[in-house]
Design a protein around this motif. Structure first.
Motif, PDB file in Angstrom:
ATOM      1  N   SER A 233     -61.026  33.704  89.908  1.00 40.45           N
ATOM      2  CA  SER A 233     -60.060  33.747  88.817  1.00 40.45           C
ATOM      3  C   SER A 233     -58.866  34.616  89.175  1.00 40.45           C
ATOM      4  N   VAL A 234     -57.760  34.354  88.489  1.00 39.48           N
ATOM      5  CA  VAL A 234     -56.543  35.125  88.698  1.00 39.48           C
ATOM      6  C   VAL A 234     -55.750  35.116  87.401  1.00 39.48           C
ATOM      7  N   ASP A 235     -55.007  36.188  87.141  1.00 36.51           N
ATOM      8  CA  ASP A 235     -54.149  36.255  85.966  1.00 36.51           C
ATOM      9  C   ASP A 235     -52.974  37.165  86.283  1.00 36.51           C
ATOM     10  N   ALA A 236     -51.911  37.038  85.509  1.00 37.39           N
ATOM     11  CA  ALA A 236     -50.706  37.830  85.738  1.00 37.39           C
ATOM     12  C   ALA A 236     -50.225  38.434  84.433  1.00 37.39           C
ATOM     13  N   HIS A 237     -49.520  39.570  84.547  1.00 38.45           N
ATOM     14  CA  HIS A 237     -48.960  40.275  83.390  1.00 38.45           C
ATOM     15  C   HIS A 237     -47.435  40.269  83.493  1.00 38.45           C
ATOM     16  N   SER A 238     -46.794  40.398  82.354  1.00 38.31           N
ATOM     17  CA  SER A 238     -45.329  40.365  82.341  1.00 38.31           C
ATOM     18  C   SER A 238     -44.721  41.496  83.157  1.00 38.31           C
ATOM     19  N   SER A 239     -45.500  42.546  83.436  1.00 35.66           N
ATOM     20  CA  SER A 239     -45.015  43.658  84.255  1.00 35.66           C
ATOM     21  C   SER A 239     -44.923  43.300  85.730  1.00 35.66           C
ATOM     22  N   GLY A 240     -45.535  42.184  86.115  1.00 37.19           N
ATOM     23  CA  GLY A 240     -45.573  41.795  87.516  1.00 37.19           C
ATOM     24  C   GLY A 240     -46.906  42.055  88.181  1.00 37.19           C
ATOM     25  N   LEU A 241     -47.819  42.734  87.480  1.00 30.91           N
ATOM     26  CA  LEU A 241     -49.148  42.965  88.035  1.00 30.91           C
ATOM     27  C   LEU A 241     -49.959  41.674  88.036  1.00 30.91           C
ATOM     28  N   ILE A 242     -50.825  41.554  89.027  1.00 33.64           N
ATOM     29  CA  ILE A 242     -51.731  40.412  89.155  1.00 33.64           C
ATOM     30  C   ILE A 242     -53.152  40.961  89.241  1.00 33.64           C
ATOM     31  N   ALA A 243     -54.088  40.287  88.604  1.00 32.93           N
ATOM     32  CA  ALA A 243     -55.499  40.667  88.695  1.00 32.93           C
ATOM     33  C   ALA A 243     -56.307  39.466  89.163  1.00 32.93           C
ATOM     34  N   SER A 244     -57.355  39.721  89.938  1.00 31.19           N
ATOM     35  CA  SER A 244     -58.204  38.643  90.453  1.00 31.19           C
ATOM     36  C   SER A 244     -59.663  39.058  90.379  1.00 31.19           C
ATOM     37  N   GLY A 245     -60.543  38.075  90.212  1.00 32.03           N
ATOM     38  CA  GLY A 245     -61.985  38.328  90.151  1.00 32.03           C
ATOM     39  C   GLY A 245     -62.704  37.526  91.214  1.00 32.03           C
ATOM     40  N   SER A 246     -63.759  38.122  91.796  1.00 34.06           N
ATOM     41  CA  SER A 246     -64.369  37.502  92.974  1.00 34.06           C
ATOM     42  C   SER A 246     -65.883  37.640  93.011  1.00 34.06           C
ATOM     43  N   GLU A 247     -66.471  36.798  93.831  1.00 33.34           N
ATOM     44  CA  GLU A 247     -67.891  36.865  94.145  1.00 33.34           C
ATOM     45  C   GLU A 247     -68.242  38.188  94.830  1.00 33.34           C
ATOM     46  N   ASP A 248     -67.252  38.864  95.384  1.00 29.90           N
ATOM     47  CA  ASP A 248     -67.511  40.112  96.105  1.00 29.90           C
ATOM     48  C   ASP A 248     -67.723  41.311  95.178  1.00 29.90           C
ATOM     49  N   ARG A 249     -67.798  41.046  93.845  1.00 29.81           N
ATOM     50  CA  ARG A 249     -68.091  42.048  92.822  1.00 29.81           C
ATOM     51  C   ARG A 249     -66.904  42.943  92.481  1.00 29.81           C
ATOM     52  N   HIS A 250     -65.717  42.543  92.858  1.00 27.90           N
ATOM     53  CA  HIS A 250     -64.547  43.356  92.559  1.00 27.90           C
ATOM     54  C   HIS A 250     -63.506  42.565  91.784  1.00 27.90           C
ATOM     55  N   ALA A 251     -62.876  43.253  90.852  1.00 30.41           N
ATOM     56  CA  ALA A 251     -61.628  42.777  90.260  1.00 30.41           C
ATOM     57  C   ALA A 251     -60.535  43.576  90.954  1.00 30.41           C
ATOM     58  N   LYS A 252     -59.623  42.878  91.589  1.00 33.54           N
ATOM     59  CA  LYS A 252     -58.558  43.567  92.320  1.00 33.54           C
ATOM     60  C   LYS A 252     -57.244  43.463  91.550  1.00 33.54           C
ATOM     61  N   ILE A 253     -56.456  44.514  91.635  1.00 38.81           N
ATOM     62  CA  ILE A 253     -55.147  44.567  90.980  1.00 38.81           C
ATOM     63  C   ILE A 253     -54.093  44.607  92.077  1.00 38.81           C
ATOM     64  N   TRP A 254     -53.096  43.734  91.937  1.00 38.59           N
ATOM     65  CA  TRP A 254     -52.092  43.549  92.977  1.00 38.59           C
ATOM     66  C   TRP A 254     -50.706  43.857  92.412  1.00 38.59           C
ATOM     67  N   LYS A 255     -49.885  44.501  93.220  1.00 40.86           N
ATOM     68  CA  LYS A 255     -48.494  44.760  92.856  1.00 40.86           C
ATOM     69  C   LYS A 255     -47.632  44.446  94.065  1.00 40.86           C
ATOM     70  N   ASP A 256     -46.686  43.549  93.871  1.00 45.19           N
ATOM     71  CA  ASP A 256     -45.794  43.127  94.964  1.00 45.19           C
ATOM     72  C   ASP A 256     -46.581  42.641  96.174  1.00 45.19           C
ATOM     73  N   GLY A 257     -47.691  41.951  95.914  1.00 43.20           N
ATOM     74  CA  GLY A 257     -48.479  41.359  96.986  1.00 43.20           C
ATOM     75  C   GLY A 257     -49.448  42.298  97.656  1.00 43.20           C
ATOM     76  N   VAL A 258     -49.503  43.551  97.190  1.00 45.17           N
ATOM     77  CA  VAL A 258     -50.390  44.542  97.799  1.00 45.17           C
ATOM     78  C   VAL A 258     -51.480  44.926  96.798  1.00 45.17           C
ATOM     79  N   CYS A 259     -52.723  45.008  97.272  1.00 48.41           N
ATOM     80  CA  CYS A 259     -53.816  45.437  96.409  1.00 48.41           C
ATOM     81  C   CYS A 259     -53.699  46.940  96.179  1.00 48.41           C
ATOM     82  N   VAL A 260     -53.539  47.327  94.909  1.00 51.18           N
ATOM     83  CA  VAL A 260     -53.358  48.742  94.588  1.00 51.18           C
ATOM     84  C   VAL A 260     -54.607  49.373  93.990  1.00 51.18           C
TER      85      VAL A 260
END
Length: 758
Positions: A233-260
């Motif tokens: 899964s993936v979703d985006a916020h109006s601030s430009g942040l992106i979040a993703s969910g994975s089988e690897d047990r992590h939700a990752k948060i991305w800013k400008d293409g970089v996982c923060v």
């Protein structure tokens, strides 16, 4: 609203679902809907007494299989709290009134699992594993088209009006109505999730582990790589942040293409969504919904955060492996007080959160520390996978006789005799292959000269493993009698099928029917024959049983063959049903046909056991019944009809067909397990009587006799029929078995004799 990135912290946990949480729908910052494998949808509302938390305000019931995608229809005069759209593996799309939680529309049309739902003005658009997109208006299907040549996994509506679909064919498609504007390629595996990226385009999440940002032109603007497994899964916020969910047990948060930031979970993260406030909602396979925030005023208190951190630590500890062994199953340092048995013998013990290897120094009579044992990053090595599980080895075994190549999984930590026994049972192969398989394992795993731990206990039998050339090991003061083969735990199934041969034979029979003027109307159309092939394709792909499903029409098609075709031609279809019941969704559809007045299985039993019963029909039908025990949904039916079933096949024990003998004995063994669990004394007595017949049959095949003896011993040990068995002179059967030249027959005979004497 714009937000600066700060580290997200746990805000609250939403507990209530009984199984994986699969989907999230944000209705507003105050209301969230979630879907689950438990077949329910829950609506969560902001707790007026604690603004950090949400409480479950509604439970929506109606779907008959797990629920996935959700979409919210904003309020209208008729529906002041709005409506909710849901899609399910049951192939239906439901529309719910959020005022009272009632299902107000059921949209029927998809043939397989619904994977996505989105809104297009007043219309609902849905995607499905059946490869189609469908448009619904006012509860009616108005458009349907084949969108991809593979399952469609997701669909979204863009602010500019186009639809985007993602598919298992690894592509995305941009649609204007039913017209495909362009196909976007780049991912190397299934496109699983889609989301709108405000003012830029749209996002895709893939099984290839990456997230991509696309422009409407089809240009890839960004590729984000960081997950170590499937991204669901993936979703985006109006601030430009992106979040993703994975089988690897992590939700990752991305800013400008970089996982923060990575938010670790105690299970797979199926879905992730932003609230308007910037808070993030995650759906986890542990059945819990979590909300994460950067807003200091609503962060969970320290006790809750510490409890969550502890949960993560315990989860990781329970899954961490060293040298192929679970860390929490390793012995502690106190085990080093026992001397080794040979110079250089190694032992791995747990020290804190690590596994440490020691070697026995025979001269000094002490354990010397070798060092820490590791399996690579996060305990995941580059190891082969079979049926979704990693192993140190997956061997190809060719047993000859024209049989197909079999897959034999093995870990270095396994006892090879135990591994061989379990594999032979699973593959329904004679135990005469045992020593040959063990030697094959030892040779190909580089363990030819390994000394096995004499304290090993077979988890299936609770007994020592027999290793030729070694002295037998006995406990000094056993707490209770040790049985080699009883009681039986779990059930056996027949899960190997010659699919190509089944399809070929069924096609041949269909061609014969077409040319028969009397039975021509019973033959299948080309489309139906093609559908049989599709059913077999799904059944072959066992690694995706958790995500594939069948349509009601598939079951109806098989029923047509079983009910209409002549008895001599029906066994290939029965064999397909045998495998279908091992598929979770296939079983859930089939159960509907045995829980009504038109009981498919009872009709099948009656048809195949009539005069001039054919061995092929008897064999395939008994194997169907054996496999039903694997799914607890059939347990009530099996218990209720045990007398009819056992009576119908009572003559199979004396059949000259050894495969039929084995199938019948396996049916008895599974019934013993079930009826012991259900404490059904009357049923146990009938199974005991039938098993004794097999055990006394001189011409019975060795494996058939063995399984019947295990059934007898288990019924005596844990059932309610020991006295009945003694009255049936089971002692003489045990005595005869103990004298057998077949080791396993002698062993189970000794088990029964021991039960008699207790």
């Amino acid at each position: 609203m714009d937000i600066d990135f700060n580290e997200y912290k746990l805000r609250c946990e939403l507990r209530g679902h009984d199984d994986d949480v699969r989907g999230i729908c944000v209705c507003s910052d105050d209301n969230i809907a979630t879907s689950s494998r438990d077949r329910t949808i829950r609506v969560w509302s902001l707790d007026p007494s604690d603004k950090r938390k949400y409480t479950s305000s509604k439970i929506l019931l109606g779907h008959t299989s797990f629920v996935g995608p959700l979409a919210w229809i904003p309020p209208t005069d008729d529906y002041p709290e709005g409506r909710l759209v849901s899609g399910s593996m049951d192939t239906f799309v439901f529309v719910w009134n959020l005022i009272n939680g009632e299902n107000i529309q059921t949209l029927k049309g998809h043939q397989m699992q619904v994977t996505g739902v989105t809104l297009d003005k007043e219309d609902i658009v849905s995607s499905s594993v059946d490869q189609t997109l469908k448009r619904w208006r006012n509860g009616q299907l108005v458009e349907s088209w084949e969108a991809h040549q593979s399952p469609v996994q997701a669909v979204i509506k863009l602010p500019s009006g186009e639809l985007v679909s993602g598919s298992s064919d690894a592509t995305l498609k941009l649609w204007k109505g039913k017209t495909s504007l362009r196909t976007l390629s780049g991912h190397t595996d299934t496109v699983r999730g889609l989301a709108v990226m405000p003012d830029l385009g749209f996002l895709s999440a893939s099984h290839d582990g990456s997230i991509r940002l696309w422009a409407l032109s089809g240009e890839v603007l960004l590729e984000m790589v960081g997950h170590t497994s499937i991204v669901y899964s993936v979703d985006a916020h109006s601030s430009g942040l992106i979040a993703s969910g994975s089988e690897d047990r992590h939700a990752k948060i991305w800013k400008d293409g970089v996982c923060v930031q990575s938010l670790e979970h105690p299970g797979c993260v199926w879905d992730v969504k932003f609230l308007e406030s910037g808070d993030i909602v995650t759906a986890c396979s542990d059945g819990v919904v979590r909300v994460w925030t950067v807003r200091h005023g609503v962060i969970a208190d320290q006790m809750e955060i510490d409890a969550y951190d502890s949960q993560i630590s315990q989860y990781k500890l329970s899954r961490k492996k060293v040298g192929g062994l679970k860390l929490d199953e390793l012995p502690g340092l106190d085990s080093l007080t026992s001397p080794g048995t040979s110079d250089g013998q190694t032992k791995v013990v747990r020290e804190g959160d690590n596994g440490v290897a020691y070697a026995w120094n025979m001269k000094e009579q002490r354990w010397d520390k070798i060092g820490e044992v590791v399996d690579g990053p996060d305990g995941v090595a580059d190891r082969p996978i079979l049926d979704g599980f990693q192993y140190d080895f997956v061997f190809d075994v060719d047993i000859g006789d024209g049989e197909p190549i079999r897959k034999l999984p093995y870990n270095r930590s396994d006892n090879p005799y135990d591994a061989a026994d379990k594999w032979l049972l699973k593959e329904n192969l004679p135990f005469g292959y045992r020593q040959q398989i063990v030697e094959f394992i030892l040779q190909n795993s580089g363990q030819k000269d390994v000394n096995f731990n004499p304290s090993f206990r077979d988890p299936f039998t609770g007994a020592n493993a027999y290793v030729p050339g070694q002295a037998s090991q006995t406990a000094a003061t056993p707490a209770k009698p040790l049985y080699k083969h009883i009681p039986k735990r779990g059930v056996l199934v027949f899960d190997v099928a010659q699919y190509d041969g089944i399809l070929k034979k069924m096609t041949e029979f269909n061609t014969t029917l077409r040319s028969d003027s009397v039975n021509n109307d019973k033959s299948l159309t080309e489309v139906e024959v093609s559908r049989v092939g599709a059913i077999i394709t799904i059944l072959k792909d066992t690694s995706h049983y958790h995500s594939t499903n069948f349509a009601d029409m598939d079951i109806d098609l098989l029923l047509k063959v079983l009910q209409a075709w002549p008895p001599a031609m029906m066994f290939p279809a029965t064999d397909i049903v045998r495998m279908l019941v091992l598929h979770p969704h296939g079983a859930s559809l089939l159960i509907k046909h045995v829980e009504n007045n038109n009981d498919l299985l009872l009709d099948l039993i009656k048809k195949v056991t009539e005069d001039s019963a054919l061995p092929a029909n008897l064999l395939t039908t008994v194997r169907v019944l054996v496999n039903l025990f694997k799914n607890s949904s059939f347990h009530y039916w099996l218990q209720t009809h045990h007398s009819q079933i056992l009576d119908a096949f009572s003559n199979c024990y004396s059949s000259p067909n050894k495969n039929l003998q084995l199938a019948y004995s396996t049916l008895l063994l599974n019934y013993a397990v079930l009826l012991i669990e259900k404490k059904d004394e009357e049923g146990q007595a009938q199974v005991l009587s039938a098993a004794l017949q097999v055990a006394e049959e001189e011409a019975a095949d060795v494996d058939s006799k063995f399984r019947s003896l295990v059934a007898i011993g288990s019924l005596m040990l844990e059932g309610s029929v020991k006295k009945i068995a003694v009255d049936f002179d089971v002692a003489s059967i045990a005595k005869s078995a103990k004298a057998s030249k077949e080791a396993k027959i002698a062993e189970v005979g000794a088990d029964i004799d021991l039960v008699i004497r207790q």
